[in-house]
Motif scaffolding. Structure first.
Motif, short mmCIF file in Angstrom:
data_model
loop_
_atom_site.label_atom_id
_atom_site.label_comp_id
_atom_site.label_asym_id
_atom_site.label_seq_id
_atom_site.Cartn_x
_atom_site.Cartn_y
_atom_site.Cartn_z
N ILE A 60 20.32 47.99 33.14
CA ILE A 60 19.12 47.96 33.97
C ILE A 60 19.23 49.02 35.05
O ILE A 60 20.31 49.54 35.33
N GLY A 61 18.10 49.32 35.70
CA GLY A 61 18.08 50.30 36.76
C GLY A 61 18.60 49.73 38.06
O GLY A 61 19.12 48.60 38.12
N PHE A 62 18.42 50.51 39.11
CA PHE A 62 19.01 50.13 40.40
C PHE A 62 18.18 50.75 41.52
O PHE A 62 17.83 51.94 41.47
N ASP A 63 17.86 49.95 42.52
CA ASP A 63 17.06 50.41 43.66
C ASP A 63 17.95 50.46 44.90
O ASP A 63 18.21 49.44 45.55
N GLY A 64 18.42 51.64 45.25
CA GLY A 64 19.32 51.79 46.37
C GLY A 64 18.70 51.39 47.70
O GLY A 64 19.38 50.81 48.56
N GLU A 65 17.43 51.69 47.90
CA GLU A 65 16.77 51.33 49.16
C GLU A 65 16.68 49.82 49.31
O GLU A 65 16.81 49.29 50.42
N HIS A 66 16.46 49.13 48.19
CA HIS A 66 16.41 47.66 48.24
C HIS A 66 17.77 47.10 48.65
O HIS A 66 17.85 46.16 49.46
N VAL A 67 18.84 47.68 48.10
CA VAL A 67 20.18 47.23 48.45
C VAL A 67 20.45 47.44 49.94
O VAL A 67 20.98 46.55 50.63
N ARG A 68 20.08 48.58 50.47
CA ARG A 68 20.28 48.85 51.89
C ARG A 68 19.52 47.84 52.74
O ARG A 68 20.04 47.36 53.77
N ALA A 69 18.32 47.49 52.32
CA ALA A 69 17.52 46.51 53.07
C ALA A 69 18.20 45.14 53.06
O ALA A 69 18.23 44.44 54.08
#
Length: 255
Positions: A60-69
């Protein structure tokens, strides 16, 4: 810096920290970082690690900004902490667990005991890799950590850190399957500018006396190694201090 109560959140929702050990038994991967003043070193490397492991383990993909949030939310009003970000197998889609604990530094110096074990899929920082009991066993014998070696005596890493050796002006990393630690990667980039060259070579237990010292790196910093099994190593205080100063001089990234 006041006391930090351990906190955990799953996909942004608070959970009891007592459930974390059971969650860690699932299929998954993680990254660990030290946070100071809301910043961490090597943020891009942490996010790249999570992204690559997500693709390999879960496709699956990955959302780096979501992780930072999610990290910022879990930190709340805490600026200094030890933070872990886990991606764990769940029914619908992988869940993201963020834990926040007291900030920490690596213990130094350390003594290691070799054990015949290699982590499965060693390039991944994944869960249930099997090295934990070895570390606990050698600690009961008075050592600090377990040094993982293959059947031929070639070493790779410890249970929770990368190991490097001093040889002349160079730093030597074992050329073996291992996790590419964030601190290891940051030092590899920074040390040549300070006149310290990096190379990789097969390092066996019988080679230890030929080196001028050894050190460990992980998210908590750099530690000297003063002994492996029954072999004493030079303290190499000045060279270890140089690595620590290099690491301390690196830029902190805003989460």
């Amino acid at each position: 810096m006041g006391d930090i109560l351990p906190r955990a959140e799953v996909d942004g929702r608070p959970v009891d920290v007592e459930v974390v050990p059971s969650m860690e038994s699932r299929t998954g991967h993680f990254t660990a970082m030290q946070v100071r003043d809301g910043r961490t070193r090597g943020l891009d490397l942490h996010l790249s690690r999570l992204k690559a492991a997500n693709r390999e383990l879960f496709d699956i993909g990955f959302d780096g900004e979501h992780v930072r949030a999610l990290i910022r939310q879990a930190l709340q009003d805490t600026k200094d902490a030890s933070v872990r970000v886990y991606v764990l197998e769940a029914e619908a889609q992988p869940a993201m667990l963020v834990t926040v604990r007291e900030p920490a530094k690596i213990a130094s110096p350390q003594r290691l005991k070799s054990v015949a074990f290699q982590r499965p899929q060693p390039h991944l920082k994944h869960l249930a890799a099997g090295q934990g009991p070895y570390r606990e066993h050698v600690q009961r014998e008075g050592f600090d950590d377990a040094l993982l070696v293959g059947d031929d005596g070639a070493m790779s890493e410890t249970s929770i850190a990368n190991i490097g050796f001093f040889e002349g002006p160079d730093v030597v990393w074992p050329d073996a399957p291992q996790l590419q630690g964030i601190t290891m990667q940051l030092l590899e980039t920074a040390l040549p500018a300070r006149g310290i060259q990096i190379r990789r070579a097969t390092v066996r237990l019988r080679d230890i006396p030929s080196f001028e010292g050894a050190f460990l790196t992980n998210a908590r910093g750099v530690a000297a190694v003063t002994g492996i099994d029954d072999v004493e190593l030079p303290a190499s205080e000045e060279r270890t201090r140089s690595l620590t100063e290099t690491y301390d001089s690196l830029t902190w990234d805003v989460l």
